[in-house]
Design a protein around this motif. Structure first.
Motif, PDB file in Angstrom:
ATOM      1  N   ALA A   1      41.451 -35.823 -20.679  1.00 55.93           N
ATOM      2  CA  ALA A   1      41.414 -37.232 -21.058  1.00 55.93           C
ATOM      3  C   ALA A   1      41.037 -37.277 -22.531  1.00 55.93           C
ATOM      4  CB  ALA A   1      40.398 -37.995 -20.214  1.00 55.93           C
ATOM      5  N   LEU A   2      41.540 -38.290 -23.217  1.00 56.67           N
ATOM      6  CA  LEU A   2      41.305 -38.393 -24.651  1.00 56.67           C
ATOM      7  C   LEU A   2      40.413 -39.594 -24.976  1.00 56.67           C
ATOM      8  CD1 LEU A   2      44.928 -37.592 -25.877  1.00 56.67           C
ATOM      9  CD2 LEU A   2      42.944 -36.072 -25.907  1.00 56.67           C
ATOM     10  N   PRO A   3      39.512 -39.475 -25.934  1.00 57.10           N
ATOM     11  CA  PRO A   3      39.233 -38.271 -26.728  1.00 57.10           C
ATOM     12  C   PRO A   3      38.678 -37.142 -25.865  1.00 57.10           C
ATOM     13  CG  PRO A   3      37.565 -39.950 -27.118  1.00 57.10           C
ATOM     14  CD  PRO A   3      38.620 -40.595 -26.308  1.00 57.10           C
ATOM     15  N   SER A   4      38.876 -35.920 -26.331  1.00 59.89           N
ATOM     16  CA  SER A   4      38.504 -34.757 -25.531  1.00 59.89           C
ATOM     17  C   SER A   4      36.987 -34.587 -25.483  1.00 59.89           C
ATOM     18  CB  SER A   4      39.161 -33.500 -26.102  1.00 59.89           C
ATOM     19  OG  SER A   4      38.615 -33.169 -27.369  1.00 59.89           O
ATOM     20  N   ARG A   5      36.545 -33.761 -24.545  1.00 57.99           N
ATOM     21  CA  ARG A   5      35.119 -33.505 -24.347  1.00 57.99           C
ATOM     22  C   ARG A   5      34.836 -32.017 -24.559  1.00 57.99           C
ATOM     23  NH1 ARG A   5      37.026 -36.462 -20.250  1.00 57.99           N
ATOM     24  NH2 ARG A   5      37.049 -34.655 -18.859  1.00 57.99           N
ATOM     25  N   ALA A   6      33.604 -31.719 -24.939  1.00 56.15           N
ATOM     26  CA  ALA A   6      33.198 -30.331 -25.159  1.00 56.15           C
ATOM     27  C   ALA A   6      33.142 -29.582 -23.829  1.00 56.15           C
ATOM     28  CB  ALA A   6      31.838 -30.281 -25.848  1.00 56.15           C
ATOM     29  N   LEU A   7      33.392 -28.284 -23.881  1.00 50.01           N
ATOM     30  CA  LEU A   7      33.316 -27.426 -22.702  1.00 50.01           C
ATOM     31  C   LEU A   7      31.893 -26.906 -22.515  1.00 50.01           C
ATOM     32  CD1 LEU A   7      36.521 -25.287 -23.363  1.00 50.01           C
ATOM     33  CD2 LEU A   7      36.317 -27.225 -21.786  1.00 50.01           C
ATOM     34  N   ASP A   8      31.592 -26.496 -21.297  1.00 48.20           N
ATOM     35  CA  ASP A   8      30.303 -25.896 -20.997  1.00 48.20           C
ATOM     36  C   ASP A   8      30.198 -24.531 -21.687  1.00 48.20           C
ATOM     37  OD1 ASP A   8      27.793 -25.829 -19.187  1.00 48.20           O
ATOM     38  OD2 ASP A   8      28.812 -23.919 -18.770  1.00 48.20           O
ATOM     39  N   GLU A   9      29.050 -24.214 -22.258  1.00 49.55           N
ATOM     40  CA  GLU A   9      28.899 -22.964 -22.995  1.00 49.55           C
ATOM     41  C   GLU A   9      29.080 -21.744 -22.105  1.00 49.55           C
ATOM     42  OE1 GLU A   9      26.085 -22.176 -25.969  1.00 49.55           O
ATOM     43  OE2 GLU A   9      25.764 -24.280 -26.503  1.00 49.55           O
ATOM     44  N   ALA A  10      28.635 -21.808 -20.867  1.00 53.48           N
ATOM     45  CA  ALA A  10      28.806 -20.675 -19.962  1.00 53.48           C
ATOM     46  C   ALA A  10      30.284 -20.422 -19.699  1.00 53.48           C
ATOM     47  CB  ALA A  10      28.072 -20.935 -18.644  1.00 53.48           C
ATOM     48  N   ASP A  11      31.054 -21.486 -19.574  1.00 55.92           N
ATOM     49  CA  ASP A  11      32.499 -21.358 -19.388  1.00 55.92           C
ATOM     50  C   ASP A  11      33.129 -20.697 -20.611  1.00 55.92           C
ATOM     51  OD1 ASP A  11      35.149 -22.343 -18.007  1.00 55.92           O
ATOM     52  OD2 ASP A  11      35.294 -23.058 -20.074  1.00 55.92           O
ATOM     53  N   ILE A  12      32.696 -21.112 -21.796  1.00 58.40           N
ATOM     54  CA  ILE A  12      33.230 -20.543 -23.033  1.00 58.40           C
ATOM     55  C   ILE A  12      32.947 -19.053 -23.100  1.00 58.40           C
ATOM     56  CG2 ILE A  12      32.913 -20.494 -25.542  1.00 58.40           C
ATOM     57  CD1 ILE A  12      32.481 -23.544 -25.390  1.00 58.40           C
TER      58      ILE A  12
ATOM     59  N   ARG B   1      37.232 -27.006 -39.919  1.00 63.32           N
ATOM     60  CA  ARG B   1      37.064 -26.819 -38.488  1.00 63.32           C
ATOM     61  C   ARG B   1      37.263 -28.141 -37.759  1.00 63.32           C
ATOM     62  NH1 ARG B   1      31.680 -24.093 -36.829  1.00 63.32           N
ATOM     63  NH2 ARG B   1      30.847 -26.153 -36.346  1.00 63.32           N
ATOM     64  N   TYR B   2      38.108 -28.099 -36.732  1.00 65.22           N
ATOM     65  CA  TYR B   2      38.309 -29.233 -35.840  1.00 65.22           C
ATOM     66  C   TYR B   2      37.685 -28.867 -34.495  1.00 65.22           C
ATOM     67  CZ  TYR B   2      41.891 -30.298 -39.336  1.00 65.22           C
ATOM     68  OH  TYR B   2      42.543 -30.534 -40.510  1.00 65.22           O
ATOM     69  N   GLU B   3      36.900 -29.759 -33.919  1.00 62.49           N
ATOM     70  CA  GLU B   3      36.172 -29.432 -32.697  1.00 62.49           C
ATOM     71  C   GLU B   3      36.670 -30.183 -31.478  1.00 62.49           C
ATOM     72  OE1 GLU B   3      32.005 -29.810 -33.400  1.00 62.49           O
ATOM     73  OE2 GLU B   3      31.974 -28.151 -34.842  1.00 62.49           O
ATOM     74  N   MET B   4      37.499 -31.212 -31.670  1.00 60.21           N
ATOM     75  CA  MET B   4      37.948 -32.009 -30.532  1.00 60.21           C
ATOM     76  C   MET B   4      39.267 -32.690 -30.867  1.00 60.21           C
ATOM     77  SD  MET B   4      35.439 -35.351 -30.859  1.00 60.21           S
ATOM     78  CE  MET B   4      36.360 -36.268 -29.622  1.00 60.21           C
ATOM     79  N   ARG B   5      39.862 -33.300 -29.858  1.00 57.01           N
ATOM     80  CA  ARG B   5      41.044 -34.148 -30.027  1.00 57.01           C
ATOM     81  C   ARG B   5      40.614 -35.604 -29.912  1.00 57.01           C
ATOM     82  NH1 ARG B   5      46.445 -31.943 -30.870  1.00 57.01           N
ATOM     83  NH2 ARG B   5      46.280 -29.730 -30.420  1.00 57.01           N
ATOM     84  N   GLY B   6      41.127 -36.429 -30.820  1.00 57.73           N
ATOM     85  CA  GLY B   6      40.776 -37.840 -30.810  1.00 57.73           C
ATOM     86  C   GLY B   6      41.554 -38.631 -29.787  1.00 57.73           C
ATOM     87  N   ALA B   7      41.335 -39.930 -29.756  1.00 57.87           N
ATOM     88  CA  ALA B   7      42.024 -40.805 -28.802  1.00 57.87           C
ATOM     89  C   ALA B   7      43.535 -40.768 -29.001  1.00 57.87           C
ATOM     90  CB  ALA B   7      41.503 -42.230 -28.938  1.00 57.87           C
ATOM     91  N   ASP B   8      43.975 -40.450 -30.220  1.00 59.66           N
ATOM     92  CA  ASP B   8      45.408 -40.347 -30.501  1.00 59.66           C
ATOM     93  C   ASP B   8      45.965 -38.958 -30.212  1.00 59.66           C
ATOM     94  OD1 ASP B   8      44.158 -38.948 -32.498  1.00 59.66           O
ATOM     95  OD2 ASP B   8      45.026 -40.091 -34.162  1.00 59.66           O
ATOM     96  N   GLY B   9      45.122 -38.058 -29.730  1.00 62.12           N
ATOM     97  CA  GLY B   9      45.546 -36.701 -29.416  1.00 62.12           C
ATOM     98  C   GLY B   9      45.501 -35.736 -30.579  1.00 62.12           C
TER      99      GLY B   9
END
Length: 397
Positions: free
Chosen positions: A174-185, A236-244
């Motif tokens: 879903a946008l804007p995107s959300r950060a992933l869990d550190e353990a998953d990373i 550095r880009y860390e996420m995707r915005g509402a526009d993708g």
């Protein structure tokens, strides 16, 4: 006299406004010779027609040499896995995964390693998949086009996925995107590094984040797994915005910069996409610009120029040869290196680095002279300064 004071004040304000860029541009080391590298992404898992494409690219690169006898290099950002035959949305989680160590993909691995042996390819980690499996699975539950893409496996082209979903290190379900869990990373980074070693018998040295979306947690995980060099677009880009689209964090990076994670940053600074009309003239212009800045030219290119329904393999391979030939004519001192080798020069201060103050000063001027509002502002200040100086001379006489 007051006019000159005003001009000096304006210069001070303008320089203060670009103080960070000024500092970064001065800090970045200068090269002693022009350098050009083709930075290829998305190779590995995918259509088997890439085997012939890899061989043809390797053959073309093998025709050319610089003054030191080195062939031009195309780095290959390796994708290590994708969905398998008959996979469902749930199986996109990894249950139905086909990895690059699959016997059916051995000819792809062979074409890669043969090119490495010939000195024309160098392998870089791009990712296990060119997406996050759980994110893709959630989207597939509600998007029939994604389900159809997964069902077309194995060896589907990840380039066909919507751009936000190709970002592996953010949750763009879903946008804007959300950060992933550190353990998953951490778990996924460990898995892809292990798979790279299993496929090629060595640990990766250089990593290229898919779609250039990643964060500090991902960097730390790469560093913990032994990676040394991070290829970036200069920020550095860390996420995707509402526009993708990737969201600018304001975090700028330059060649040879040591990140807080310990990784050494390298910057891709132009494109070579023949499908989009990037030909020898574009590459030559960019090479001249980067050499004036005493920076290497790292040309981003993608498998889609050579593989897929819209690809023009013969023309794209020929375009590589045309650019290399023209580049050697225009810049006889041109050097061909891998990104890993280039990074070591930056890190260790090798003989490719030019420390002379005059070189650094001229490079700084070229680095700051970029098209856009800044050039207009400083051009206007230069004209105003000249006019004020003339007025002062006239008044004095």
């Amino acid at each position: 006299m007051y006019g000159m004071y005003l001009v000096l004040l304006l210069w001070g304000v303008a320089l203060f406004a670009i103080r960070r860029d000024l500092s970064l541009s001065w800090t970045e080391p200068c090269l002693r010779h022009p350098v050009m590298v083709f930075e290829g992404d998305d190779w590995g898992y995918g259509p088997l027609e890439q085997i012939d494409a890899l061989r043809e690219i390797a053959a073309e690169l093998g025709v050319h040499r610089d003054l030191t006898g080195r062939h031009p290099v195309m780095t290959l950002g390796v994708i290590l896995a994708g969905p398998g035959a008959g996979a469902t949305a749930d199986e996109a989680l990894g249950v139905g995964r086909v990895a690059l160590d699959d016997v059916r993909l051995k000819p792809v691995r062979d074409a890669m390693t043969q090119g490495v042996g010939a000195g024309v390819f160098d392998l870089q980690l791009h990712g296990m998949e060119h997406y996050h499996p759980e994110v893709l699975a959630r989207v597939a539950q509600v998007d029939p086009q994604i389900r159809a893409w997964i069902a077309g496996a194995p060896f589907v082209a990840t380039e066909q996925l919507p751009s936000p979903l190709q970002s592996r290190w953010t949750d763009a379900s879903a946008l804007p995107s959300r950060a992933l869990d550190e353990a998953d990373i951490r778990a996924r980074v460990a898995g892809e590094v292990a798979m790279f070693r299993q496929c090629f018998g060595t640990l990766p040295e250089v990593v290229v984040p898919p779609t250039f979306v990643w964060n500090e947690s991902v960097e730390r995980a790469w560093a913990a797994q032994g990676l040394a060099v991070l290829v970036t677009p200069g920020e550095r880009y860390e996420m995707r915005g509402a526009d993708g689209l990737p969201v600018d964090t304001g975090i700028c990076l330059h060649n040879g910069q040591r990140c807080t994670s310990g990784l050494l940053a390298m910057v891709r600074n132009d494109y070579f996409e023949p499908l989009r009309g990037h030909r020898a003239d574009h590459g030559l212009e960019s090479l001249a610009t980067k050499w004036a800045q005493r920076r290497p030219l790292l040309l981003e290119t993608h498998r889609s120029n050579f593989v897929g329904a819209k690809a023009q393999r013969t023309e794209s391979v020929r375009a590589i040869g045309d650019l290399v030939s023209a580049a050697l004519r225009s810049q006889p001192e041109l050097r061909f290196l891998t990104v890993a080798e280039l990074a070591r020069h930056y890190a260790q201060g090798g003989d490719l680095i030019d420390r002379r103050p005059w070189t650094r000063t001229m490079a700084l001027l070229h680095r700051l002279d970029r098209p856009g509002r800044r050039r207009k502002i400083f051009g206007g200040l230069a004209v105003l300064t000249a006019a004020s100086a003339v007025a002062a001379l006239v008044t004095a006489t």
